[in-house]
Design a protein around this motif. Structure first.
Motif, PDB file in Angstrom:
ATOM      1  N   GLN A 170       0.822  -1.207   0.000  1.00 31.08           N
ATOM      2  CA  GLN A 170       0.000   0.000   0.000  1.00 31.08           C
ATOM      3  C   GLN A 170       0.859   1.261   0.000  1.00 31.08           C
ATOM      4  N   GLN A 171       1.949   1.242   0.770  1.00 28.24           N
ATOM      5  CA  GLN A 171       2.846   2.394   0.783  1.00 28.24           C
ATOM      6  C   GLN A 171       3.469   2.616  -0.597  1.00 28.24           C
ATOM      7  N   ALA A 172       3.865   1.527  -1.241  1.00 32.19           N
ATOM      8  CA  ALA A 172       4.445   1.637  -2.577  1.00 32.19           C
ATOM      9  C   ALA A 172       3.431   2.215  -3.556  1.00 32.19           C
ATOM     10  N   ALA A 173       2.196   1.754  -3.455  1.00 32.09           N
ATOM     11  CA  ALA A 173       1.141   2.278  -4.323  1.00 32.09           C
ATOM     12  C   ALA A 173       0.912   3.762  -4.066  1.00 32.09           C
ATOM     13  N   ASP A 174       0.867   4.144  -2.783  1.00 32.19           N
ATOM     14  CA  ASP A 174       0.643   5.547  -2.436  1.00 32.19           C
ATOM     15  C   ASP A 174       1.780   6.436  -2.937  1.00 32.19           C
ATOM     16  N   ILE A 175       3.008   5.918  -2.904  1.00 30.40           N
ATOM     17  CA  ILE A 175       4.152   6.681  -3.421  1.00 30.40           C
ATOM     18  C   ILE A 175       3.981   6.925  -4.908  1.00 30.40           C
ATOM     19  N   TYR A 176       3.648   5.873  -5.650  1.00 30.82           N
ATOM     20  CA  TYR A 176       3.563   6.028  -7.105  1.00 30.82           C
ATOM     21  C   TYR A 176       2.265   6.677  -7.577  1.00 30.82           C
ATOM     22  N   MET A 177       1.288   6.775  -6.699  1.00 30.62           N
ATOM     23  CA  MET A 177       0.078   7.525  -7.050  1.00 30.62           C
ATOM     24  C   MET A 177       0.150   8.976  -6.558  1.00 30.62           C
ATOM     25  N   GLY A 178       1.259   9.322  -5.894  1.00 37.07           N
ATOM     26  CA  GLY A 178       1.456  10.697  -5.456  1.00 37.07           C
ATOM     27  C   GLY A 178       0.830  11.039  -4.129  1.00 37.07           C
ATOM     28  N   LYS A 179       0.348  10.057  -3.395  1.00 37.16           N
ATOM     29  CA  LYS A 179      -0.271  10.311  -2.088  1.00 37.16           C
ATOM     30  C   LYS A 179       0.782  10.460  -0.992  1.00 37.16           C
ATOM     31  N   VAL A 180       1.888   9.769  -1.124  1.00 44.18           N
ATOM     32  CA  VAL A 180       3.027   9.895  -0.208  1.00 44.18           C
ATOM     33  C   VAL A 180       4.158  10.534  -0.995  1.00 44.18           C
TER      34      VAL A 180
END
Length: 301
Positions: A149-159
């Protein structure tokens, strides 16, 4: 005018004629036998004749992730078949599939299956390897593990800062691959669950350039198949699981792709022979592993 032979003379002449006839008959039988026995020998000689030497040119394009393996196979195959030329280029999985569908390449290399628009193009799938992929970061990043989930959030610009996932206070620099990339599609499917990447970040055309960019850019993150991973970058664990053959087999590491070589219709020589070489037990058992890929049948065993 006529002379009469004695009875003894007639008997001798008839015997001689009969003997000559018998010899002729024996000769005919012998010749027939020899002729019959010559036929299998001729057939054996014909079947033992050497096969025609392979010749011609094979063009393969597409996945840069698969490029190291295809280039190595091409080098070895051309050494064994000096009249064959194999030209291998990258360009991304989407490009490879398009090229083979259009007939501009004999082989389309891809990390992913063709899009729906190619389903009726008569493409034939040849699975040649399994490629583990990894999220890679610059070595100054103080993070060794992220959740999916963290990896997804990074690549979606959320993190957007490494401190949000336990790292140092530094803005995350995203490195992408272009839309035609099979690596990008794979990460989108497996890590982002099909959601869209953020448009922030920089884009690199191939896997080699991706690794070089991450190695040279502070606080950056990218993704490559593991044959490209070396000590210039750091591969992250995902959900505390590192990439390995065993972890792929037991289902705990999910970021990997099946590598495909597509042909339009059934392949013909020399393309057919080249694909047969790559999928051979010898090449799969040694060179595939030496190049840090895994055998195509790994998950079928």
């Amino acid at each position: 005018m006529f002379k009469f032979m004695s009875k003894k003379g007639i008997t001798f002449t008839l015997s001689a004629v009969l003997m000559m006839g018998s010899l002729v008959g024996c000769g005919a039988k012998t010749d027939t036998k020899n002729a019959a026995s010559a036929t299998p020998a001729a057939s054996a000689a014909a079947s033992a004749a050497p096969k025609a030497e392979l010749s011609g040119t094979v063009t393969a394009s597409g996945s840069s992730a698969l490029l190291p393996l295809v280039k190595q196979a091409a080098t070895e195959f051309m050494e064994k078949n000096p009249k064959v030329t194999i030209n291998v280029t990258a360009g991304g999985s989407g490009t490879g599939i398009k090229n083979v569908a259009d007939g501009t390449s004999d082989i389309g290399n891809s990390d992913v299956e063709p899009a729906a628009e190619y389903k009726d193009k008569g493409l034939v799938d040849h699975q040649v390897a399994i490629a583990p992929f990894a999220l890679i970061v610059n070595k100054d990043v103080k993070v060794d593990n992220v959740t999916k989930q963290q990896a997804a959030d990074i690549y979606m610009g959320k993190v957007t800062n490494w401190k949000e996932v336990g790292g140092n206070d530094a803005k995350i620099v995203l490195v992408h691959r272009p839309d035609s990339s099979g690596s990008r599609t794979l990460v989108k499917q497996i890590i982002l669950d099909g959601k869209e990447f953020t448009k922030d970040g920089i884009t690199q055309e191939n896997s080699g350039a991706m690794k070089t960019a991450v190695a040279g850019q502070s606080s950056s993150i990218g993704y490559v198949d593991t044959p490209y991973v070396d000590d210039s970058v750091k591969a992250l664990k995902i959900d505390n699981v590192a990439f390995s053959e065993e972890n792929i087999k037991n289902g705990t590491y999910k970021l990997f792709g099946v590598e495909h070589m597509y042909t339009k219709g059934e392949a013909k020589d020399p393309t057919k022979a080249f694909i047969a070489y790559i999928t051979s037990k010898e090449f799969q058992g040694k060179q595939v592993r030496d190049l840090k890929f895994l055998p195509a049948d790994l998950l079928k065993k």
